[in-house]
Enzyme design. Structure first.
Site, short mmCIF file in Angstrom:
data_model
loop_
_atom_site.label_atom_id
_atom_site.label_comp_id
_atom_site.label_asym_id
_atom_site.label_seq_id
_atom_site.Cartn_x
_atom_site.Cartn_y
_atom_site.Cartn_z
N GLU A 94 84.84 47.85 41.24
CA GLU A 94 85.95 48.72 40.77
C GLU A 94 86.07 49.59 42.19
O GLU A 94 85.49 49.87 42.84
CB GLU A 94 85.66 49.70 39.76
CG GLU A 94 85.48 48.87 38.39
CD GLU A 94 85.05 49.86 37.34
OE1 GLU A 94 85.45 51.05 37.11
OE2 GLU A 94 83.95 49.44 36.53
N CYS A 107 88.32 55.51 46.38
CA CYS A 107 86.73 55.44 46.06
C CYS A 107 86.64 53.92 46.22
O CYS A 107 87.03 53.18 45.24
CB CYS A 107 86.46 56.11 45.03
SG CYS A 107 84.66 56.16 44.48
N CYS A 114 73.91 47.56 41.65
CA CYS A 114 73.10 48.47 42.52
C CYS A 114 71.61 48.21 41.93
O CYS A 114 71.35 48.14 40.88
CB CYS A 114 73.65 49.69 42.03
SG CYS A 114 72.97 51.18 43.09
N CYS A 118 69.06 54.50 39.09
CA CYS A 118 69.47 55.87 38.43
C CYS A 118 69.94 55.77 36.99
O CYS A 118 70.79 55.15 36.96
CB CYS A 118 70.41 56.75 39.08
SG CYS A 118 70.07 56.65 40.97
N CYS A 121 73.48 56.62 35.72
CA CYS A 121 74.68 56.03 36.49
C CYS A 121 74.80 54.60 35.72
O CYS A 121 74.03 53.88 35.61
CB CYS A 121 74.18 55.75 37.83
SG CYS A 121 75.62 54.61 38.79
N GLY A 162 77.45 50.63 43.91
CA GLY A 162 76.66 50.04 44.91
C GLY A 162 75.91 51.35 45.78
O GLY A 162 76.33 52.36 45.80
N SER A 215 73.28 61.95 47.10
CA SER A 215 73.10 62.21 45.61
C SER A 215 71.92 63.04 45.25
O SER A 215 70.67 62.23 45.26
CB SER A 215 73.26 61.11 44.96
OG SER A 215 74.68 60.43 45.17
N CYS A 334 82.71 53.44 32.89
CA CYS A 334 82.05 53.28 34.13
C CYS A 334 81.83 54.72 34.28
O CYS A 334 82.54 55.57 34.69
CB CYS A 334 82.78 52.87 35.27
SG CYS A 334 81.76 53.00 36.82
N1 SAH Z 1 74.77 54.63 45.73
C1 SAH Z 1 75.62 55.98 46.18
C2 SAH Z 1 77.18 55.89 45.81
C3 SAH Z 1 77.78 55.59 44.47
S1 SAH Z 1 77.75 56.84 43.20
C4 SAH Z 1 74.91 57.39 45.68
O1 SAH Z 1 73.94 57.22 45.01
O2 SAH Z 1 75.38 58.39 46.29
C5 SAH Z 1 78.65 58.09 43.74
C6 SAH Z 1 78.26 59.38 43.11
O3 SAH Z 1 78.31 59.36 41.48
C7 SAH Z 1 76.79 59.78 43.20
O4 SAH Z 1 76.60 60.98 43.63
C8 SAH Z 1 76.03 59.46 41.93
O5 SAH Z 1 75.02 60.08 41.68
C9 SAH Z 1 77.25 59.76 41.09
N2 SAH Z 1 77.13 59.49 39.64
C10 SAH Z 1 76.59 58.30 39.22
N3 SAH Z 1 76.66 58.16 37.88
C11 SAH Z 1 77.40 59.23 37.37
C12 SAH Z 1 77.61 59.86 36.12
N4 SAH Z 1 77.38 59.24 35.12
N5 SAH Z 1 78.06 61.12 36.14
C13 SAH Z 1 78.58 61.72 37.11
N6 SAH Z 1 78.28 61.20 38.48
C14 SAH Z 1 77.43 60.11 38.55
#
Ligand code: SAH
Length: 353
Positions: A94, A107, A114, A118, A121, A162, A215, A334
């Site tokens: 996406e 974005c 990935c 986490c 996520c 990713g 993050s 997502c």
């Molecule tokens: N892998 C990279 C970039 C992708 S995620 C990273 O970890 O930074 C982009 C941002 O969205 C990251 O800060 C991630 O932790 C956050 N993110 C992922 N899932 C989320 C969720 N459910 N709610 C809010 N932020 C989220």
């Protein structure tokens, strides 16, 4: 080493030299014509109407774009557009285009899926499929730039699906192409990492002014390892050190991303820990309301708690912004691509207690 130059899956995988080779039987000016059509006008080679028909047909056969539209959602106000793309081989990624009064940001994704796992996520819950090629990354920018018109696409954030630093060489090659061939300023690009420390150090040494976001989500190792498993091998002390290195080399601050999770990382003690880590790293903090995802039971903090948490950070001397929630009405599937890099600075009235 990642092989950056694996067989092209997108016309934008070709750099100028590779395009020259591909067209070596054609008049010299063709290379320029195709390159300009692709990069200045955002056209696939087969769409460049000034090319001879036979060449366009050849391009349509062998150099079709990698991104096939699979879905498109737009908010009622038209300010956020989310695209789902199918890639060669069937993987889906996406990208999200977000308009603001004075800028437009896309974005983009760097991998299909990935491997970082986490828990909160949505992409992490689904697991890893494959790396995106340089061209597949660039194509997302090209399409967003076309879609943004007549607005000018001004900012790029690697906050889609990713982990950009797990696909480091391709992400850096794509970043340099975005700067050199699409003319987007280094400072308007931000790469967001889960906190892969060796790559953060490499990034700090690239000699670029590209922004870096980490993050963080927790400021003690026990909680952070629970939320972000890679923390076990890349602990907070090392992230702080690499963040300082980035700051020293580039003069820019790292941004710490912090998804506000109710009762998990939004307590007063979390704020205190974050103040000391952010200060040590000379980092700026972005608070993001947690976006609910199917595989994670905990909910996001309330807006009131987010304000209080921001106030605690400010009182501790940390620069903080709270991200507005953008496009949540089109984002149910997502947890990640709702990422909203641009934010209004928080204005806080100091409360006396
Ligand atoms: N892998 C990279 C970039 C992708 S995620 C990273 O970890 O930074 C982009 C941002 O969205 C990251 O800060 C991630 O932790 C956050 N993110 C992922 N899932 C989320 C969720 N459910 N709610 C809010 N932020 C989220």
């Amino acid at each position: 080493m990642t092989d950056v130059a694996s067989p092209p899956v997108s016309p934008w995988d070709l750099d100028r030299e590779a395009l020259g080779q591909l067209l070596s039987d054609h008049p010299k000016y063709r290379v320029d014509q195709v390159w300009k059509g692709m990069h200045e006008q955002g056209l696939a080679p087969s769409e460049i109407s000034t090319l001879p028909k036979a060449l366009r047909e050849e391009f349509a056969q062998s150099m079709a774009p990698a991104l096939t539209p699979a879905a498109r959602q737009e908010t009622a106000d038209g300010m956020t557009v989310k695209r789902l793309w199918e890639l060669p081989g069937g993987a889906r990624v996406e990208s999200v285009l977000m308009h603001y009064p004075h800028r437009s940001t896309v974005c983009i994704s760097s991998q299909a899926g990935c491997a970082m796992a986490c828990g909160f996520c949505a992409t992490g819950q689904a697991g890893f499929e494959r790396h995106l090629s340089v061209g597949e990354i660039l194509e997302q920018v090209i399409v967003a730039r076309n879609e943004a018109a007549p607005r000018r696409l001004s900012n790029i954030v690697f906050m889609g699906m990713g982990e950009p630093f797990a696909n480091y060489d391709r992400v850096m090659a794509a970043t340099r192409r975005i700067i050199d061939d699409l003319g987007i300023g280094q400072r308007k690009i931000t790469v967001s990492t889960v906190g892969m420390v060796p790559q953060m150090r490499r990034f700090a040494d690239e000699g670029l002014q590209v922004g870096l976001a980490v993050s963080l989500h927790a400021a003690n190792n026990e909680l952070r390892t629970e939320l972000v498993p890679i923390n076990k091998r890349n602990p907070i002390e090392d992230i702080v050190d690499a963040s300082r290195q980035y700051r020293e080399n580039t003069g820019r601050r790292v941004s710490f991303e912090w998804a506000m999770i109710d009762g998990t990382n939004d307590r007063d003690s979390d704020a205190r820990e974050l103040v000391s880590v952010a200060k040590a790293a000379r980092a700026h903090v972005n608070l993001i309301p947690l976006n609910p995802t199917p595989g994670w039971p905990t909910v996001g903090s309330t807006p009131e708690r987010i304000r209080q948490f921001a106030a605690l950070l400010e009182a501790g001397g940390v620069n903080v912004t709270v991200r507005a929630n953008r496009g949540t009405d089109i984002d149910a599937a997502c947890g990640q691509l709702r990422a909203n890099h641009e934010a209004k600075p928080v204005t806080l009235r100091r409360k006396r207690s």
